[in-house]
Design a protein around this motif. Sequence first.
Motif, mmCIF file in Angstrom:
data_model
loop_
_atom_site.group_PDB
_atom_site.id
_atom_site.type_symbol
_atom_site.label_atom_id
_atom_site.label_comp_id
_atom_site.label_asym_id
_atom_site.label_seq_id
_atom_site.Cartn_x
_atom_site.Cartn_y
_atom_site.Cartn_z
ATOM 1 N N SER A 180 0.818 -1.212 0.000
ATOM 2 C CA SER A 180 0.000 0.000 0.000
ATOM 3 C C SER A 180 0.850 1.260 0.000
ATOM 4 O O SER A 180 0.413 2.323 -0.436
ATOM 5 C CB SER A 180 -0.919 0.010 1.229
ATOM 6 O OG SER A 180 -0.152 0.149 2.410
ATOM 7 N N GLY A 181 2.076 1.164 0.504
ATOM 8 C CA GLY A 181 2.925 2.352 0.620
ATOM 9 C C GLY A 181 2.704 3.075 1.934
ATOM 10 O O GLY A 181 3.649 3.559 2.549
ATOM 11 N N SER A 182 1.460 3.120 2.391
ATOM 12 C CA SER A 182 1.156 3.731 3.684
ATOM 13 C C SER A 182 1.385 2.748 4.820
ATOM 14 O O SER A 182 1.448 3.133 5.986
ATOM 15 C CB SER A 182 -0.290 4.221 3.719
ATOM 16 O OG SER A 182 -1.188 3.142 3.504
ATOM 17 N N GLY A 183 1.507 1.470 4.470
ATOM 18 C CA GLY A 183 1.800 0.422 5.439
ATOM 19 C C GLY A 183 2.934 -0.423 4.912
ATOM 20 O O GLY A 183 4.101 -0.123 5.106
ATOM 21 N N SER A 184 2.577 -1.478 4.206
ATOM 22 C CA SER A 184 3.593 -2.336 3.606
ATOM 23 C C SER A 184 4.284 -1.630 2.447
ATOM 24 O O SER A 184 3.640 -0.972 1.619
ATOM 25 C CB SER A 184 2.945 -3.632 3.099
ATOM 26 O OG SER A 184 3.872 -4.398 2.361
#
Length: 212
Positions: free
Chosen positions: A109-113
């Motif tokens: 996601s970029g915001s998490g993983s």
Amino acid sequence: MPHFKDVIAATLPKGIVLPPAFAQAIDWLEAAGYVFEDKYVALTPPDKSRSIILQFEPVSQGHVAAWLGTDDPAFTNRLAPIIRTGGDGSYAALWRADDGTLSIVHMGSGSGSIMMQTLVENPVDMLRLMAIGYSELCWPENFSITPAEEHAELVAAIGIENAPVYRAPNEFRRFVEKTFAVSVPQRAIDITGNVMEMDDPFQRWLQTVQEG
């Protein structure tokens, strides 16, 4: 009413077809009653207390375009996220390489993983990976421990009282092992290897998209 595999297949971009192994798995999960509101099919009964987030979903081309940063079909038609791997919005996707072969890649996601690379080379290995029983598959740092260990660490870290009991997808594991004559290991790393340390063709392709 169409079978759920047909619902998913209808959302795949031109040039990508649903692998037979995925179709078999989705049929089995649907027959087991694991389809939720015709929106996704889970690995365990889809109730609010389930600890495993992994699920098959139809493709959202809008999500693909947003994730890649382009709506150019030359790029978006090569990527089909159909397996949610995390509550943060991460997915595993079918990816069509330059030579036309399909592999399964991870769209963090970029915001998490931030894992954005090849997970496995074939659909059966992806089913084996899912059948191990991790609650999520977007955290490669957990691939060297078992799902039960991961769950215990999570419960301890966030201090949940009366946390849901971890429920492994045992029926799905048996289906995968019997149907495809394979074994399912205890840890993801035994299938994926150290994914974050590999020279990866999907990462190189993402670079061309950015340059694009």
